[in-house]
Design an enzyme around this catalytic site. Sequence first.
Site, PDB file in Angstrom:
ATOM      1  N   ASP A 100       0.873  -1.169   0.000  1.00 52.52           N
ATOM      2  CA  ASP A 100       0.000   0.000   0.000  1.00 52.52           C
ATOM      3  C   ASP A 100       0.913   1.223   0.000  1.00 52.52           C
ATOM      4  OD1 ASP A 100      -2.445   1.534   0.364  1.00 52.52           O
ATOM      5  OD2 ASP A 100      -1.697   1.905   2.388  1.00 52.52           O
ATOM      6  N   ASP A 113      -1.143  -0.798   6.372  1.00 52.46           N
ATOM      7  CA  ASP A 113      -1.189  -0.273   7.743  1.00 52.46           C
ATOM      8  C   ASP A 113      -2.553   0.235   8.179  1.00 52.46           C
ATOM      9  OD1 ASP A 113      -1.193   1.991   6.050  1.00 52.46           O
ATOM     10  OD2 ASP A 113      -0.422   3.244   7.686  1.00 52.46           O
ATOM     11  N   ASP A 172      -6.957  -1.590   4.587  1.00 56.11           N
ATOM     12  CA  ASP A 172      -6.053  -2.621   4.072  1.00 56.11           C
ATOM     13  C   ASP A 172      -6.367  -4.001   4.646  1.00 56.11           C
ATOM     14  OD1 ASP A 172      -4.549  -0.741   2.605  1.00 56.11           O
ATOM     15  OD2 ASP A 172      -3.333  -0.253   4.361  1.00 56.11           O
TER      16      ASP A 172
END
Length: 401
Positions: free
Chosen positions: A85, A288, A292
């Site tokens: 990400d 994080d 996600d």
Amino acid sequence: MRLGLLHILVYLTFIVWYFFGPAPAFLYALLNLVAVLIIACPCALGLATPTAIMVGTGRGAENGVLIKGGESLERAHKIDTIVFDKTGTLTKGEPAVTDIIVANDFDEETLLQLAATVERGSEHPLGQAIVTEAQQRKIELGGPKSRLQDFNAIPGCGVSAKVDDKSVLLGNLKLMFESGIDVGDLIKIAEKISLEGKTPMYVTVNKKAVGVIAVADTLKENSKKAVSQLHKLGLEVVMITGDNRRTAEAIAKQVDIDRVLAEILPEQKAKEITRLQDEGKIVAMVGDGINDAPALAQADIGIAIGTGTDVAMEASDITLIKGDLSGVVTAIQLSKRTMRTIKQNLFWAFFYNTAGIPIAAGVLYPFFGILLNPIFAALAMAFSSVSVVANSLRLRRFKPH
């Protein structure tokens, strides 16, 4: 099957020595039967895997990598694709306003005041950057002249609200198109901003484009190094983000990312992981945030940043305590080293049984007059277990490269 074979070997050893061995036949048959039973004890085989995994997970914790279980450690060495990400993972997650471009006779301070008032209701790092910029400029927010109503966060696109009866929309180009707003020449400015690796956010008031605010999120110091090390391990590195493709590719270029998945809505991240898995890839996801979590759970290995949300860490298989991306490299290297140790343990345990059982059965006696005393068989069996444990303890010397 293994127990059946062992029974056959034991019975066969006793019968051969009882009927064809020297006198006293029963004593020789009994001694060799006991020796075979002792030497065939699978203690070393039973210790081969758990001891290596225990030492490996402990060593990982010492290096800031928390591994939830042995299965996660074993799977990590099979990874061939790793997805990062962007915001808060590859980048610091602390973006700052870099440019404010106004249009249609709007002044910069009013534009920032409206945008920051709306973004106060958002938890997105880009929105917080706008609020921080307004606070640093000592622009008043939330007073009687800045009442906020009808706030709405549009996942992956932006936010909308009413400020003093003005309908304010703040977000990306996709949101502008879906809202039927003509951004005019601002699109060229936004494209230039994107090429610089910044994120352009259009601002509209009463469905009229009044400016663009550029926000940049700087990369973490070790992101480029971590990606380089992952390439050396033979992994394909992918970045997934909700940013527009130009911005995403500009950031990916800085760290030498192989593949970019841009303009992905939070709820679509797990589907993108599934798509990669359908291509036959074994995927690890690093993230994080709350959005996600589904992707972390879907991936073959989910790796959460310890400085992120509790939800992400709960959905993951591995947690990086310090939020340092070098921990991703450490986890994979440690997994490979642990699996190599397990294979060594299993090889020597099988080799010991394969070589020891015939000797215990007395195969050397006709040629050299050698028999394996049950006492020495017990010592040899104990030594095999000790050797497996000692080999596993070598993982204590593991240091990430």
